[in-house]
Design an enzyme around this catalytic site. Structure first.
Site, PDB file in Angstrom:
ATOM      1  N   HIS A 101     -28.014  -2.124  -8.023  1.00  0.00           N
ATOM      2  CA  HIS A 101     -27.848  -2.568  -9.409  1.00  0.00           C
ATOM      3  C   HIS A 101     -29.084  -2.214 -10.222  1.00  0.00           C
ATOM      4  CE1 HIS A 101     -26.407  -4.877 -12.787  1.00  0.00           C
ATOM      5  NE2 HIS A 101     -27.432  -5.710 -12.746  1.00  0.00           N
ATOM      6  N   ASP A 118     -29.671  -7.595 -18.632  1.00  0.00           N
ATOM      7  CA  ASP A 118     -28.840  -7.328 -17.455  1.00  0.00           C
ATOM      8  C   ASP A 118     -27.377  -7.258 -17.867  1.00  0.00           C
ATOM      9  OD1 ASP A 118     -27.190  -7.959 -14.966  1.00  0.00           O
ATOM     10  OD2 ASP A 118     -29.200  -7.713 -14.120  1.00  0.00           O
ATOM     11  N   CYS A 168     -23.910   0.061 -14.492  1.00  0.00           N
ATOM     12  CA  CYS A 168     -25.153  -0.645 -14.826  1.00  0.00           C
ATOM     13  C   CYS A 168     -26.261   0.322 -15.256  1.00  0.00           C
ATOM     14  CB  CYS A 168     -25.618  -1.515 -13.667  1.00  0.00           C
ATOM     15  SG  CYS A 168     -25.739  -0.659 -12.088  1.00  0.00           S
TER      16      CYS A 168
END
Length: 210
Positions: A101, A118, A168
């Site tokens: 991630h 995030d 991401c």
């Protein structure tokens, strides 16, 4: 698609995009296809383009920086910015690779604010705290007394979020691009296919689009 078609037609298996100290192969660029995970080479060269486009008012840290900071401490990264006056930059962009991630930590030097971005809403405070400790130590090493205290940390929650497990890295690059160029974070999961294509083209042309 246009670049891929031209390259396939010309039979160029050794195709490279070279920019400053960065080199991208077709394999690297292919991480921008479909829903592939972006690799470090793509992240780092795009960060270089962001710095150029922002006229070096921002600094993009190498994607391996945080990993090295966590394992080796300040001494392990002390020389990484020896030629950069971090405290003369308006914004520091630190991409964080958490194995599977990506997230982003930024440092607003004028406001002494650390922000965590995030795209899955994960609050990885340790990353932000690591960056804050690094900045404190760097300020002491550089004898920048104005930056040795007074910093605050923020978790940015109302930001564009991904709805899959693959984008991401793309979200992090788009956060960086918008923040560095002073643009609002107005994009969504539905924009990702277009954003991926735009990044692919920008990397091939070694320049961000307006």
């Amino acid at each position: 698609m246009k670049y891929q078609a031209v390259l396939a037609h010309r039979m160029m298996p050794a195709f490279r995009v070279v920019y400053n100290k960065h080199t991208l192969t077709l394999e690297d660029l292919s991480t921008l296809d479909d829903q592939n995970w972006l690799n470090d080479q793509v992240m780092n060269m795009y960060g270089e383009l962001i710095m150029e486009s922002a006229q070096h008012k921002v600094h993009f840290f190498n994607s391996f920086f945080h990993r090295q900071l966590m394992t080796k401490g300040y001494e392990g990264v002390k020389r990484w910015t020896k030629k950069v006056d971090l405290f003369s930059k308006a914004l520091l962009l630190i991409p964080i690779h958490l194995e599977i991630h990506w997230c982003l930590v930024t440092a607003d030097t004028a406001g002494k604010r650390i922000h965590l971005y995030d795209s899955q809403g994960i609050v990885f405070k340790e990353a932000a705290e690591n960056v804050l400790r690094y900045i404190h130590t760097e300020a002491k090493e550089r004898k920048q007394t104005a930056f040795q205290n007074g910093w605050k940390m923020y978790i940015n929650e109302r930001i564009p979020q991904q709805t899959n497990e693959n984008d991401c890295g793309v979200f992090v690059l788009e956060y960086c691009r918008c923040l560095a160029l002073g643009k609002p974070l107005q994009f969504s999961q539905g924009d990702m296919p277009t954003v991926r294509k735009r990044i692919y083209r920008e990397l091939c042309e070694c320049k961000l689009q307006d």
